[in-house]
Write a protein that holds these residues in place. Structure first.
Motif, mmCIF file in Angstrom:
data_model
loop_
_atom_site.group_PDB
_atom_site.id
_atom_site.type_symbol
_atom_site.label_atom_id
_atom_site.label_comp_id
_atom_site.label_asym_id
_atom_site.label_seq_id
_atom_site.Cartn_x
_atom_site.Cartn_y
_atom_site.Cartn_z
ATOM 1 N N VAL A 60 0.623 -1.249 0.084
ATOM 2 C CA VAL A 60 0.058 0.007 0.155
ATOM 3 C C VAL A 60 0.833 1.226 0.120
ATOM 4 C CG1 VAL A 60 -1.688 1.139 1.138
ATOM 5 C CG2 VAL A 60 -1.915 -1.227 1.406
ATOM 6 N N LEU A 61 0.627 2.202 -0.891
ATOM 7 C CA LEU A 61 1.344 3.548 -0.770
ATOM 8 C C LEU A 61 0.345 4.600 -0.071
ATOM 9 C CD1 LEU A 61 3.348 5.079 -3.633
ATOM 10 C CD2 LEU A 61 1.458 6.490 -2.291
ATOM 11 N N LEU A 62 0.568 5.035 1.032
ATOM 12 C CA LEU A 62 -0.019 6.120 1.738
ATOM 13 C C LEU A 62 0.245 7.531 1.580
ATOM 14 C CD1 LEU A 62 -0.659 4.716 5.338
ATOM 15 C CD2 LEU A 62 -2.403 5.678 3.785
ATOM 16 N N GLU A 63 -0.428 8.120 1.075
ATOM 17 C CA GLU A 63 -0.142 9.558 1.008
ATOM 18 C C GLU A 63 -0.939 10.579 2.001
ATOM 19 O OE1 GLU A 63 0.521 11.304 -2.921
ATOM 20 O OE2 GLU A 63 0.306 9.214 -3.648
ATOM 21 N N VAL A 64 -0.529 11.242 2.730
ATOM 22 C CA VAL A 64 -1.229 11.963 3.706
ATOM 23 C C VAL A 64 -0.948 13.493 3.526
ATOM 24 C CG1 VAL A 64 -1.426 11.974 6.140
ATOM 25 C CG2 VAL A 64 -0.312 10.074 5.276
ATOM 26 N N PHE A 65 -2.225 14.227 3.533
ATOM 27 C CA PHE A 65 -2.140 15.353 3.550
ATOM 28 C C PHE A 65 -2.819 16.157 4.700
ATOM 29 C CE2 PHE A 65 -2.726 13.711 -0.613
ATOM 30 C CZ PHE A 65 -1.957 14.227 -1.667
ATOM 31 N N MET B 296 -3.889 15.738 12.615
ATOM 32 C CA MET B 296 -5.109 14.746 12.840
ATOM 33 C C MET B 296 -5.072 13.579 11.902
ATOM 34 S SD MET B 296 -7.310 16.732 15.052
ATOM 35 C CE MET B 296 -6.748 18.067 15.826
ATOM 36 N N ASN B 297 -4.757 14.034 10.747
ATOM 37 C CA ASN B 297 -4.805 13.139 9.387
ATOM 38 C C ASN B 297 -3.464 12.362 9.429
ATOM 39 O OD1 ASN B 297 -6.971 13.968 8.039
ATOM 40 N ND2 ASN B 297 -5.984 14.588 6.551
ATOM 41 N N GLU C 124 -1.473 6.786 10.862
ATOM 42 C CA GLU C 124 -0.913 5.844 11.815
ATOM 43 C C GLU C 124 -1.576 4.746 12.348
ATOM 44 O OE1 GLU C 124 1.651 7.480 14.955
ATOM 45 O OE2 GLU C 124 2.171 9.143 13.891
ATOM 46 N N LEU C 125 -3.085 5.437 12.835
ATOM 47 C CA LEU C 125 -3.867 4.158 12.949
ATOM 48 C C LEU C 125 -4.439 3.277 11.792
ATOM 49 C CD1 LEU C 125 -6.402 6.307 15.233
ATOM 50 C CD2 LEU C 125 -4.299 5.157 16.123
ATOM 51 N N MET C 126 -4.298 3.908 10.922
ATOM 52 C CA MET C 126 -4.644 2.954 9.832
ATOM 53 C C MET C 126 -3.418 1.915 9.154
ATOM 54 S SD MET C 126 -6.745 4.947 6.733
ATOM 55 C CE MET C 126 -6.381 6.572 7.196
ATOM 56 N N GLY D 57 -10.292 10.631 4.791
ATOM 57 C CA GLY D 57 -10.157 11.832 5.270
ATOM 58 C C GLY D 57 -11.133 12.961 4.831
ATOM 59 N N CYS D 58 -10.688 14.132 5.262
ATOM 60 C CA CYS D 58 -11.784 15.286 5.408
ATOM 61 C C CYS D 58 -12.193 15.622 3.822
ATOM 62 C CB CYS D 58 -11.257 16.528 5.847
ATOM 63 S SG CYS D 58 -10.694 16.470 7.592
ATOM 64 N N GLN D 59 -11.567 15.479 2.986
ATOM 65 C CA GLN D 59 -11.939 15.910 1.508
ATOM 66 C C GLN D 59 -13.036 14.522 1.136
ATOM 67 O OE1 GLN D 59 -9.190 16.284 -1.441
ATOM 68 N NE2 GLN D 59 -10.648 16.921 -3.199
ATOM 69 N N ALA D 60 -12.804 13.489 1.447
ATOM 70 C CA ALA D 60 -13.632 12.412 1.097
ATOM 71 C C ALA D 60 -15.071 12.564 1.879
ATOM 72 C CB ALA D 60 -12.980 10.960 1.665
#
Ligand code: SAH
Ligand code: SF4
Ligand code: F3S
Length: 466
Positions: free
Chosen positions: A19-24, A28-29, A34-36, A95-98
């Motif tokens: 999995v490639l995770l990109e965090v914006f 909190m995100n 991290e929890l994910m 996240g928030c935009q989702a």
């Protein structure tokens, strides 16, 4: 690769799909990610920072300003192209935009497989399994704010000595510019016992600094008739934990109990992020911030009286609807006299669904917003440089965060006032406290050399990186 990609990638389940995770967005995100990571690892996934070898790309998104959302749309355009040559690639937006754009994202991007909102991240591993097995498209935006799981494998975290801890989710304020109450829902504080239990485990695993997260963190616990001050006192007694930070505090929620606790608790340090947003009463009123400029000034005076050496961090919005030259001058003066040790200045971005949207005309031309932003940034740089010059020759207890990004041969860390320090020293001291003497400064950074080690973090195995 963009800066939002977690690199180096977390250590996951060896041999599992990557999995490639990109965090914006905000901390909190980062913590939700991290929890994910913990949950995905448990479900058998591994991680990568290279999209060519990814079985899934997950974007953890922010909605605070229009620009943040645009970036994700253009990135989804690139990923849609990649998916043509990698048809098995699973794509998820979280996240928030989702939360804000849910169904619209799925309709606009046929390559997108699933969308999960801010309270649905505990379901992400299961959704990803389902999407990969059945090639169905899924959406989850219904998570209950009262029951979001904070379950966490404390060994899965990106930093050896430091960790974020959620103490509350959501926000009950209605600042008229802000999308967060829509994307993160109502305010729910975690019970004291849960917070302490999590921090206990983190400390056992080598954490020496925690940052407590909440949108109005200084209002933590009020429904249970508790106060953040009480939590600070409890953490003060926890052996092995050396620093406690908390972000973000709201000026309307500052009270004497918290200031007393900060003055009494050594670990809570010499920094408070307390965004004024504007230095004009009429703008503050239209923003529905609930305080006046005079009240904000009073809070800073009382903090500085009670906690000598405390530094204040700020967020400021320029170009809010109806902001006149005079209003802006009020903000400039507030910045000049407040002497913030750091300040983030943003151009107002109208957000659909917020109280201001459609009701207050976005009437400050973009060129004026840009001019005001540049003027405040220039002022803040001058103030920071002046302050930093006064620190030449001083010594600071610095928690080493790792190698400096700009110059990997040097180390980067922060003192109790959250100043950024770059210094020469032994590279093997991440997570330890070093005394550093400042010899040179810029507006953003203090530089110097290590004088001596102050104390070590408790011995423990290095955690798996996130
Ligand atoms: N809960 C925090 C802030 C969260 S958002 C608080 O109350 O201070 C982080 C920052 O983004 C805010 O402090 C604000 O300065 C900025 N911001 C929020 N909405 C914005 C918008 N619509 N346009 C420009 N900046 C915004
Ligand atoms: Fe947004 Fe205001 Fe809540 Fe902060 S306090 S998250 S600015 S609504
Ligand atoms: Fe944070 Fe952006 Fe959401 S600032 S709370 S990630 S809208």
């Amino acid at each position: 690769m963009n800066d939002a990609v977690l690199s180096p990638p977390p250590i996951g389940h060896a041999g599992g799909p990557k999995v490639l995770l990109e965090v914006f967005g905000c901390q909190m995100n980062k913590l939700d990610a991290e929890l994910m990571v913990s949950a995905l690892k448990r479900a058998g996934y591994d991680f990568t920072d290279r999209d060519e070898e990814a079985a899934a790309v997950l974007l953890v998104t922010c909605a605070i300003r229009d620009q943040a959302e645009h970036r994700v749309h253009s990135h989804l355009g690139e990923l849609s192209v990649l998916k043509r040559s990698h048809p098995d690639l699973a794509l998820g937006v979280l996240g928030c935009q989702a939360q804000r754009q849910g169904q619209e994202l799925l309709s606009r991007w046929p390559a997108l497989d699933f969308v999960a909102g801010t309270r649905d991240f505990p379901k992400v591993a299961r959704m990803l399994d389902e999407v990969r097995a059945d090639r169905t498209r899924l959406i989850a935006l219904e998570g209950d704010p009262e029951t979001v799981s904070e379950e966490r494998d404390v060994t899965v975290r990106p930093h050896r000595g430091r960790a974020f801890v959620n103490v509350m989710r959501g926000c009950d304020k209605r600042c008229t510019y802000c999308v967060v109450p829509n994307t993160r829902g109502v305010e729910v504080s975690r019970p004291m016992a849960d917070v302490i239990a999590e921090i206990d485990q983190l400390v056992d695993d080598g954490v020496v600094e925690v940052t407590l997260l909440g949108q109005t963190v200084n209002a933590w616990g009020r429904r249970e008739d508790r106060s953040l001050g009480e939590l600070l006192h409890r953490l003060e007694e926890l052996p092995g934990l050396h620093r406690v930070r908390f972000i973000t505090s709201h000026p309307e929620e500052m009270d004497d109990r918290l200031v007393d606790a900060m003055a009494a608790c050594r670990k809570s340090g010499l920094f408070l992020h307390l965004p004024p947003q504007s230095g004009s009463d009429s703008v503050l009123r239209r923003m529905a911030r609930g305080y006046t400029v005079e009240r904000y000034d009073e809070i800073l005076v009382s903090l500085r009286e009670r906690i000598p050496g405390i530094e204040i961090g700020a967020d400021i919005i320029v170009g809010f609807p109806g902001e006149t030259d005079e209003d802006f001058e009020g903000t400039r003066r507030l910045m000049e006299r407040s002497r913030f040790s750091q300040a983030y200045v943003f151009r107002y971005s109208p957000r659909p669904g917020t109280p201001a949207f459609g009701r207050m005309d976005d009437d400050v031309p973009d060129a004026v917003k840009r001019e005001r932003l540049a003027a405040l940034n220039a002022l803040q740089n001058r103030l920071m440089l002046e302050r930093h010059r006064g620190l030449i020759g001083s010594r600071h207890e610095v928690l080493v965060e790792g190698a400096s990004r700009k110059d990997p041969r040097r180390l980067f860390g922060r003192n109790l006032a959250f100043d950024r320090l770059v210094f020469e020293g032994d590279p093997d001291v991440e997570g330890r406290f070093i005394e550093v003497e400042v010899t040179d400064v810029t507006a953003l950074t203090l530089s110097g050399h290590a004088v001596s080690e102050v104390r070590s973090a408790p011995a423990s195995p290095a955690p798996a990186a996130v």
